[in-house]
Design an enzyme around this catalytic site. Structure first.
Site, PDB file in Angstrom:
ATOM      1  N   ARG A  51       0.849  -1.198   0.000  1.00  0.00           N
ATOM      2  CA  ARG A  51       0.000   0.000   0.000  1.00  0.00           C
ATOM      3  C   ARG A  51       0.882   1.244   0.000  1.00  0.00           C
ATOM      4  O   ARG A  51       1.552   1.539   0.995  1.00  0.00           O
ATOM      5  CB  ARG A  51      -0.878   0.013   1.261  1.00  0.00           C
ATOM      6  CG  ARG A  51      -1.872  -1.124   1.320  1.00  0.00           C
ATOM      7  CD  ARG A  51      -2.442  -1.270   2.717  1.00  0.00           C
ATOM      8  NE  ARG A  51      -1.472  -1.806   3.660  1.00  0.00           N
ATOM      9  CZ  ARG A  51      -1.690  -1.959   4.961  1.00  0.00           C
ATOM     10  NH1 ARG A  51      -2.837  -1.582   5.491  1.00  0.00           N
ATOM     11  NH2 ARG A  51      -0.773  -2.463   5.750  1.00  0.00           N
ATOM     12  N   GLY A 137      14.901 -13.677  16.686  1.00  0.00           N
ATOM     13  CA  GLY A 137      15.097 -12.231  16.479  1.00  0.00           C
ATOM     14  C   GLY A 137      16.525 -11.756  16.580  1.00  0.00           C
ATOM     15  O   GLY A 137      17.361 -12.080  15.729  1.00  0.00           O
ATOM     16  N   GLY A 190       0.707  -5.860  23.274  1.00  0.00           N
ATOM     17  CA  GLY A 190       1.253  -5.990  21.915  1.00  0.00           C
ATOM     18  C   GLY A 190       2.164  -7.198  21.755  1.00  0.00           C
ATOM     19  O   GLY A 190       2.847  -7.340  20.745  1.00  0.00           O
ATOM     20  N   LYS A 208      10.614 -22.601  13.416  1.00  0.00           N
ATOM     21  CA  LYS A 208      11.959 -22.292  13.923  1.00  0.00           C
ATOM     22  C   LYS A 208      12.702 -23.572  14.295  1.00  0.00           C
ATOM     23  O   LYS A 208      13.917 -23.692  14.065  1.00  0.00           O
ATOM     24  CB  LYS A 208      11.843 -21.356  15.123  1.00  0.00           C
ATOM     25  CG  LYS A 208      11.343 -19.965  14.714  1.00  0.00           C
ATOM     26  CD  LYS A 208      10.907 -19.153  15.907  1.00  0.00           C
ATOM     27  CE  LYS A 208      10.496 -17.750  15.520  1.00  0.00           C
ATOM     28  NZ  LYS A 208       9.850 -17.017  16.631  1.00  0.00           N
ATOM     29  N   GLY A 306      10.347  -7.913  17.651  1.00  0.00           N
ATOM     30  CA  GLY A 306      10.316  -6.458  17.744  1.00  0.00           C
ATOM     31  C   GLY A 306      11.108  -5.863  16.592  1.00  0.00           C
ATOM     32  O   GLY A 306      12.017  -6.503  16.057  1.00  0.00           O
TER      33      GLY A 306
END
Ligand code: NAP
Length: 440
Positions: A51, A137, A190, A208, A306
């Site tokens: 978008r 991460g 979150g 994973k 994150g």
């Protein structure tokens, strides 16, 4: 070897969401240092998105954004794929290889489903495929497995690789909350998606685990080959029972070499002793415990998700791959030479915690012990305790007892048939909890 120190290395970024936004920001803000570390400037030549009109709150040149990712990958030296999912990510990565670009990706789902295809295409093109951010991460884990431990024999990888489920289980452990309440708390902060299925059902951790097992054992393992059980059935009573035993419940990704030369790869909740290094991994943190023949025990710990933490791993890969562009050569490709058989879950050996709601009458213990013995599951400890108030009026609590049994290691199939037979005993009202015990 490409020479001119001023000629930029062209970077195409596919995706500008949580991870892509952080990658673009750090790439721009740290441009001078990154150029010094690589030996040539890294130039962001475009950002493929879905978008164009989305307000991203990022200080980036609007002219960089494009809906035409297919065209974008043809004018890059390195493509960073942080779209996620299988398509169009796979086609775009393959197209990048065809045009001679190296690829850095964070896409665990794609690697666990179709890693060998990607490796083969990277090989054919003579370029790099790096994916440190795909597991745990920010934690440097895949390169240590792929490179630092390449001279050793890894025997076991035991990891907390999903921050959402670790947060949920930690919340249940620290507050006594039930599963639903803990998931709601994770969503409010979150840490969990509105639809948390991929995390709580263990799909994310299974992808994973497949990647970890493939690297650790030089053997192709796909997500479909990983035994998977999520945490939706873990109750507040299970968590309390673990506490009573000096344990904590964690969702573990377990990759191990069996004595007969196979590889077991599984994801499920398990009790681990509070003294185990993984027991102290709280909230949404990740940690992976590795055992290797010569190195012994290793522990990797940090933030598993994150924007910035994940971007750190992506940029580390980007610098490594860019250095290859400057100095020549490539990083290691796929190593699947060992080609070990992947075991059925039924053949996996673990210890078990079994809690039984039984009639408090003579002979019960002997009957229960016989069922375990008949199935060749050896009992390590057995404890009888008062039944917790159940709110269930169908039994008189005074005539009931709870038997808490911990077994020695036994095949999963033997435990399953033990439980089946226990349910047929007239003295057993209920098998209230069965959980694997790991990490001793
Ligand atoms: P995200 O926030 O949903 O961002 C996805 C991005 O991809 C968006 O910018 C989206 O464009 C773009 N996109 C979607 N479909 C596209 C298409 N067909 N063509 C071009 N662009 C498209 O995802 P994320 O959390 O950053 O995750 C990205 C990857 O990193 C995934 O593989 C994920 O598993 C992995 N990862 C994420 C984390 C984390 O903490 N989030 C941690 C480790 C690994 P629009 O912005 O225009 O919608």
């Amino acid at each position: 070897m490409e020479s001119d120190k001023q000629t930029p290395i062209r970077i195409a970024l596919l995706g500008c969401g949580v991870v892509g936004g952080a990658v673009a920001t750090l790439l721009t803000a740290n441009a001078a240092d990154l150029a010094a570390r690589v030996g040539r400037p890294l130039q962001l030549v475009g950002i493929g998105v879905r978008r164009l009109d989305r307000d991203r709150g990022l200080d980036l040149d609007p002219a960089l954004f494009t809906l035409d990712s297919e065209e974008l990958v043809t004018r890059a030296d390195i493509v960073v794929e942080v779209i996620g999912g299988i398509e169009p990510a796979r086609s775009l990565i393959l197209r990048a290889f065809e045009h001679g670009a190296s690829v850095v990706t964070a896409n665990k789902a794609l690697l666990a489903e179709d890693g060998p295809t990607l490796y083969a295409a990277a090989d054919a093109a003579g370029v790099d495929l790096y994916y440190e951010a795909a597991v745990a991460g920010a934690i440097p884990l895949l390169r240590p497995l792929r490179e630092s431990l390449a001279g050793d024999d890894v025997t076991k990888v035991l990891g907390i690789v999903n921050g959402t489920t670790n947060y949920v289980l930690d919340k249940m452990d620290s507050t006594g909350a039930g599963f639903t309440e803990a998931v709601e708390a994770a969503q409010a902060l979150g840490y969990a998606e509105a639809d948390p299925t991929a995390d709580v059902e263990g799909f994310d951790a299974a992808a994973k685990a497949a990647i970890l097992a493939s690297l650790a054992f030089h053997t192709r393992v796909s997500a479909q080959q990983v035994y998977r059980e999520g945490i939706t059935e873990v109750s507040a009573a299970d968590v309390q029972a673990a506490k009573d035993m000096g344990c904590v419940v964690k969702l573990l990704a377990i990759c191990e070499r069996s004595e007969d030369g196979g590889v077991g790869v599984r994801v499920h909740p398990a009790m681990i002793p509070r003294t185990h290094p993984l027991a102290g991994v709280r909230e949404a943190f990740n940690a992976v415990f590795v055992e290797a023949d010569a190195a012994g025990e290793l522990m990797f710990y940090g933030r598993g998700a994150g924007g910035n933490p994940t971007a750190s791993a992506v940029l580390g890969d980007l610098v490594a791959v860019a250095r290859h562009r400057v100095g020549g050569g490539r990083g290691p490709g796929e190593s699947a030479y060992a080609d070990l058989p992947v075991l059925d879950m039924g053949d996996s050996r673990t210890r078990y915690f079994v809690s039984l709601d039984v009639a408090d009458e003579p002979g019960v213990l002997a009957a229960v012990a016989t069922v375990f013995a008949d199935n060749a599951v050896s009992i390590e400890t057995v404890r009888q305790q008062q039944v917790r108030a159940s709110g269930d009026d169908s039994y008189d609590d005074g005539q009931r007892a709870e038997l808490v049994i911990v077994t020695h290691a036994a095949p999963d199939s033997a435990l399953a048939s033990t439980v089946e037979t226990l349910l047929e005993l007239p003295q057993v009202h209920e098998v209230s909890s069965v959980m694997r015990v790991e990490g001793d």
